[in-house]
Design a protein around this motif. Structure first.
Motif, short mmCIF file in Angstrom:
data_model
loop_
_atom_site.label_atom_id
_atom_site.label_comp_id
_atom_site.label_asym_id
_atom_site.label_seq_id
_atom_site.Cartn_x
_atom_site.Cartn_y
_atom_site.Cartn_z
N ASP A 173 107.10 -33.21 22.88
CA ASP A 173 106.98 -32.62 21.55
C ASP A 173 107.60 -33.53 20.49
OD1 ASP A 173 109.48 -32.12 22.62
OD2 ASP A 173 109.67 -30.11 21.75
N TRP B 70 98.73 -29.92 15.70
CA TRP B 70 99.14 -31.29 15.42
C TRP B 70 97.97 -32.24 15.67
CZ3 TRP B 70 104.38 -31.02 18.54
CH2 TRP B 70 105.30 -30.26 17.80
N ARG C 277 105.19 -34.64 17.49
CA ARG C 277 105.59 -34.28 16.12
C ARG C 277 105.77 -35.54 15.27
NH1 ARG C 277 107.75 -30.15 12.85
NH2 ARG C 277 107.59 -31.07 10.78
N ILE D 265 99.37 -29.24 23.96
CA ILE D 265 100.40 -28.88 22.98
C ILE D 265 99.91 -29.19 21.56
CG2 ILE D 265 102.70 -29.49 22.11
CD1 ILE D 265 103.53 -29.92 25.05
N ARG E 238 99.51 -26.31 18.67
CA ARG E 238 100.39 -26.33 17.50
C ARG E 238 99.71 -26.88 16.24
NH1 ARG E 238 106.23 -28.23 20.14
NH2 ARG E 238 106.39 -26.49 21.60
N ASP F 275 102.33 -36.78 14.38
CA ASP F 275 101.72 -35.91 13.38
C ASP F 275 102.33 -36.14 12.00
OD1 ASP F 275 99.85 -33.58 12.89
OD2 ASP F 275 101.73 -32.70 12.18
#
Length: 356
Positions: free
Chosen positions: A140, A180, A144, A174, A178, A147
């Motif tokens: 993650d 992303w 993140r 994921i 989410r 992204d």
């Protein structure tokens, strides 16, 4: 049959609308820093030849030739930056004694991207890859960070290279859940010498919308016929510097099996009246999961030869010979699932087609 005839017969990259040439130009050879690349003048000829033929997909990385590759591309692309798809990668250690100057973590990612933007002389990267899986950074954190770079406009698309299939599939799930930026490209080693990615990585990529970008489709040059069994005794060294042969041996590409496969490639090439390199590249283009193999030509002449792969057409018997010579065991569960006994207890005499 390759399914492509020119570099400007573009393909969509993965689940995106990004249009790229069916052969990518690898810039790992741009620069003499490692002892086996091309000087600036020859690198410029390679670049110009590729672009003049309609090519638009350029591949480099933060530390290729110690950063010289990105610097050269920053100069070469100054006049046509917008028309090109520039891909680079982060992960490689940029300062030997700084533990956070390499790896997959956010600090390494952000600093590496900023350095790449400066060297490439651009304000955005079309495609950013995670270069090599470090087995320590939470997924993650990686997703993140990627992204955030996309949202900031510094990166347009993201991909991944040299990572386990289960981690890539986990990351894609994921990202989807989410909202992303999804991964749209997967770089893997893939050639007649290295086909183990057919077990899980290539099917996974097709299922989850990642275009496969093979690196070393010529098996480090072994499939061109440039090495012989006399080279098997060449000492290996754990380094990317030295001669090209040093690197090929260190990578494990120069083996008895690889030379046996290269012999079959040469036979097929002679029958078709083409070069072994063209046969090896054309074979990778047959795989429907492959978007664009990376060609790492050191000279403009080598590039011209490689581009001839787009015109190669095989007879079915020739494909069979190539694939028998290079066959791998798929292992569990793939071989068990393909057995007639397994199919019989799952679906009996029913005939079921899967259409994608």
């Amino acid at each position: 049959m390759s399914g492509a005839r020119t570099l400007d017969t573009y393909r969509l990259l993965g689940r995106s609308g990004l249009r790229v040439s069916p052969l990518a130009l690898g810039a790992m050879t741009f620069g003499l820093d490692l002892g086996w690349g091309a000087d600036k003048d020859e690198s410029r000829k390679v670049f110009d030849t590729y672009v003049e033929r309609g090519g638009n997909f350029i591949d480099t990385a933060s530390q290729y030739t110690n950063g010289t590759s990105e610097q050269m591309l920053g100069e070469f692309t100054a006049d046509n930056r917008e028309s090109l798809v520039l891909a680079t990668k982060y992960t490689m250690l940029r300062r030997p004694n700084d533990p956070n100057s390499g790896g997959n973590q956010r600090k390494s990612m952000m600093a590496s991207v900023e350095a790449s933007l400066r060297k490439l002389n651009t304000d955005y990267i079309d495609l950013l890859y995670l270069h090599v899986w470090d087995a320590t950074t939470p997924v993650d954190e990686i997703l993140r960070g990627m992204d955030d770079l996309v949202r900031a406009g510094k990166v347009l698309y993201v991909g991944i290279s040299d990572a386990p299939a289960w981690q890539v599939s986990r990351m894609q799930t994921i990202a989807d859940l989410r909202g992303w930026s999804p991964l749209i490209a997967l770089q893997v080693e893939y050639s007649l010498i290295e086909r183990t990615v057919e077990r899980d990585l290539v099917p996974m990529a097709r299922e989850l919308g990642l275009g496969v970008i093979p690196w070393s489709p010529l098996g480090g040059g072994v499939l061109t016929g440039k090495y012989s069994r006399a080279d098997l005794n060449h000492p290996a060294q754990a380094s990317v510097t030295g001669t090209r042969k040093d690197v090929v041996v260190a990578a494990g590409s120069l083996t008895e099996r690889a030379l046996d496969i290269a012999d079959v490639v040469k036979e097929v090439a002679a029958e078709l009246g083409v070069t072994p390199a063209q046969v090896a590249l054309a074979w990778t283009l047959r795989n429907p999961g492959v978007t664009a193999p990376i060609i790492g030509a050191r000279t403009a002449a080598q590039l011209e030869d490689n581009l001839g792969a787009l015109d190669v057409e095989f007879e079915a018997a020739q494909v069979d010979r190539l694939e028998q010579a290079s066959a791998i065991e798929l292992g569990f569960p793939h071989e068990m699932l393909a057995r007639a006994m397994t199919r019989s207890v799952v679906q009996g005499d029913l005939k079921v087609e899967k259409r994608v």
